[in-house]
Scaffold this motif. Structure first.
Motif, PDB file in Angstrom:
ATOM      1  N   ILE A 227      -0.645  22.887 -12.861  1.00  0.00           N
ATOM      2  CA  ILE A 227      -0.668  21.891 -11.508  1.00  0.00           C
ATOM      3  C   ILE A 227      -2.093  21.687 -10.698  1.00  0.00           C
ATOM      4  O   ILE A 227      -2.154  21.294  -9.483  1.00  0.00           O
ATOM      5  N   SER A 228      -2.452  22.794 -10.698  1.00  0.00           N
ATOM      6  CA  SER A 228      -4.087  23.333 -10.197  1.00  0.00           C
ATOM      7  C   SER A 228      -5.063  21.752 -11.093  1.00  0.00           C
ATOM      8  O   SER A 228      -5.465  21.268  -9.746  1.00  0.00           O
ATOM      9  N   VAL A 229      -4.942  21.458 -12.127  1.00  0.00           N
ATOM     10  CA  VAL A 229      -5.586  21.136 -12.848  1.00  0.00           C
ATOM     11  C   VAL A 229      -5.430  19.019 -12.145  1.00  0.00           C
ATOM     12  O   VAL A 229      -6.002  18.520 -11.292  1.00  0.00           O
ATOM     13  N   VAL A 230      -3.715  19.410 -11.755  1.00  0.00           N
ATOM     14  CA  VAL A 230      -3.311  18.117 -11.196  1.00  0.00           C
ATOM     15  C   VAL A 230      -3.995  17.655  -9.857  1.00  0.00           C
ATOM     16  O   VAL A 230      -4.818  16.501  -9.695  1.00  0.00           O
ATOM     17  N   LEU A 231      -3.824  18.966  -9.014  1.00  0.00           N
ATOM     18  CA  LEU A 231      -4.681  18.732  -7.280  1.00  0.00           C
ATOM     19  C   LEU A 231      -6.099  18.449  -7.853  1.00  0.00           C
ATOM     20  O   LEU A 231      -6.499  17.633  -7.342  1.00  0.00           O
ATOM     21  N   LEU A 232      -6.952  19.215  -8.949  1.00  0.00           N
ATOM     22  CA  LEU A 232      -8.245  18.668  -8.830  1.00  0.00           C
ATOM     23  C   LEU A 232      -8.625  17.395  -8.702  1.00  0.00           C
ATOM     24  O   LEU A 232      -9.780  16.590  -8.344  1.00  0.00           O
ATOM     25  N   LEU A 233      -7.460  16.645 -10.429  1.00  0.00           N
ATOM     26  CA  LEU A 233      -8.081  15.633 -10.198  1.00  0.00           C
ATOM     27  C   LEU A 233      -7.905  14.273  -9.278  1.00  0.00           C
ATOM     28  O   LEU A 233      -8.485  13.212  -8.738  1.00  0.00           O
TER      29      LEU A 233
END
Length: 328
Positions: A227-233
Motif C-alpha cells: 500500500i505504501s509502495v502505491v503511494l510512492l509510485l
C-alpha cells in the motif's frame, strides 16, 4: 562541410534509453564540429572533442558486449558513466572551438542553470553580458561535473538498496524456513490472555502452531507495505536518470514490511501493547499484520526523502530555472 560528418557507431535496436540518448547527442556534436570553420587556434579543442567522441563510441559498443560482463558493468556503471562523461567533454571542447559561441549562449545558460545555483560565481560570470569564452567553458564544465557526480551518487544508492534487499530477502526466507521446520519456534500465535477466545489463535486459523504461520504473517506484512509502495509510485515524478531507484525502494519496503509483520506479531504475543490491542479473530490478527507491514513507512520515509533529493539533483526541478534547456 556537413557532408563530411562521420556518424560514429550505430546503436542497434535492442538498447536502453541512455544509449539512444548518448548516441543522438554524439551525432549532434559531430555535425556541429563538421560545420565549424577551420580556425587554427581551435584545432586543439576540435581534436580533443573527436577523441572524446571516440571514447563515447567505444563505451556504447562495450555496453552491449559479452553477457558475462554485463553484471559487473551494471553494478559499477562503468560504461554508462564513462560514455556520459566523454560526451560532456566533447560538448565542452565543441564550445571551446566554436567561434560563434555567443549565438549559442541562451541555450548554454539554460543548461548551466539546471545544475548551478544563482549564487555560484561561475554562473554569475556566465550570465553577465558578453561573457568570455573561457568563462562559458568553465561554467559548462562545472555544471556537467555536478550532473555526472549526481548520477554516480544515484548508482551508489541503488547498489546499497540492492544489498539491503538481498539481506532482507535472506532474513525473511530464513524466518519462513524456521517456521516450517520448527513450528512455534518463532511464536506467531496469540495466547488466550491476548485474544477474545478461550484458546490459542494463530494466523492460519488453527489452535496450534503451524509451519505456515510465519509465511502467512509475512504475506500480510508485505500486503501492508505494498500500500505504501502505491503511494510512492503516485507521488514520484518520471526519472530521467539511467539509474531508476523507485523499483529498488519498493522492493526494500515490501521485504521490510514482511519482517516487521513478524516483529509486530511477536510484540502482540509478548503483551507489549497489552490493554491497547485486543485481538478477537483471525481476521483481526491478520489485519494487524497488514498494519505492522505498513508501519515500515515510518522508517523508509527517510530513505524516500533522501532518494527524492538525490534524484532532484539528477533531474533538477523546473522551478530552479527560469528558462527551459536540454537536461542530461
Amino acid at each position: 562541410m556537413a557532408e563530411n560528418v562521420t556518424v560514429g557507431w550505430q546503436v542497434p535496436a535492442d538498447v536502453t534509453d541512455w544509449q539512444l540518448t548518448v548516441e543522438s547527442r554524439a551525432r549532434r556534436v559531430r555535425a556541429d564540429l563538421a560545420a565549424l570553420p577551420p580556425v587554427p587556434a581551435a584545432e586543439v579543442a576540435r581534436k580533443a572533442a573527436e577523441v572524446s567522441l571516440e571514447i563515447v563510441d567505444s563505451e556504447l559498443k562495450n555496453a552491449t558486449g559479452r553477457w558475462w560482463r554485463s553484471g559487473a558493468s551494471w553494478w559499477s556503471g562503468w560504461h554508462i558513466e564513462r560514455a556520459w562523461r566523454a560526451l560532456h567533454e566533447a560538448e565542452i571542447y565543441l564550445a571551446a572551438a566554436d567561434p560563434d559561441l555567443m549565438a549559442r549562449l541562451p541555450g548554454l545558460r539554460a543548461r548551466v542553470a539546471l545544475y548551478l545555483n544563482e549564487a555560484d560565481p561561475r554562473r554569475q560570470a556566465m550570465d553577465a553580458p558578453d561573457p568570455d569564452q573561457a568563462v562559458v567553458v568553465d561554467a559548462m564544465r562545472a555544471a556537467f561535473d555536478a550532473s555526472d557526480d549526481a548520477h554516480a551518487a544515484a548508482r551508489a544508492l541503488r547498489n546499497k538498496l540492492v544489498v539491503i534487499s538481498m539481506a532482507l530477502f535472506i532474513l525473511n526466507t530464513a524466518l519462513g524456513l524456521v517456521g516450517i521446520f520448527k513450528p512455534g519456534l518463532v511464536p506467531m500465535c496469540m495466547p488466550p490472555s491476548r485474544t477474545a477466545q478461550t484458546g490459542v489463535l494463530c494466523p492460519t486459523g488453527g489452535t496450534s502452531a503451524s509451519g505456515w504461520d510465519v509465511w502467512m504473517v509475512q504475506l500480510f506484512g508485505a500486503l501492508g507495505a505494498t500500500i505504501s509502495v502505491v503511494l510512492l509510485l503516485i507521488r514520484r515524478r518520471p526519472d530521467l536518470s539511467p539509474y531508476v531507484l523507485v523499483g529498488y525502494q519498493a522492493l526494500v519496503k515490501i521485504l521490510l514490511g514482511s519482517a516487521l509483520g513478524v516483529v509486530g506479531m511477536l510484540a502482540l504475543g509478548a503483551g507489549l501493547v497489552s490493554g491497547i490491542v485486543y485481538v478477537g479473530s483471525q481476521a483481526a490478527l491478520l489485519l494487524w499484520g497488514v498494519i505492522f507491514g505498513y508501519a515500515q513507512q515510518v522508517g523508509t520515509r527517510l530513505l524516500d526523502n533522501y532518494a527524492d533529493r538525490l534524484m532532484d539533483q539528477v533531474r533538477p526541478l523546473p522551478d530552479r530555472v527560469t528558462t527551459t534547456g536540454t537536461r542530461r
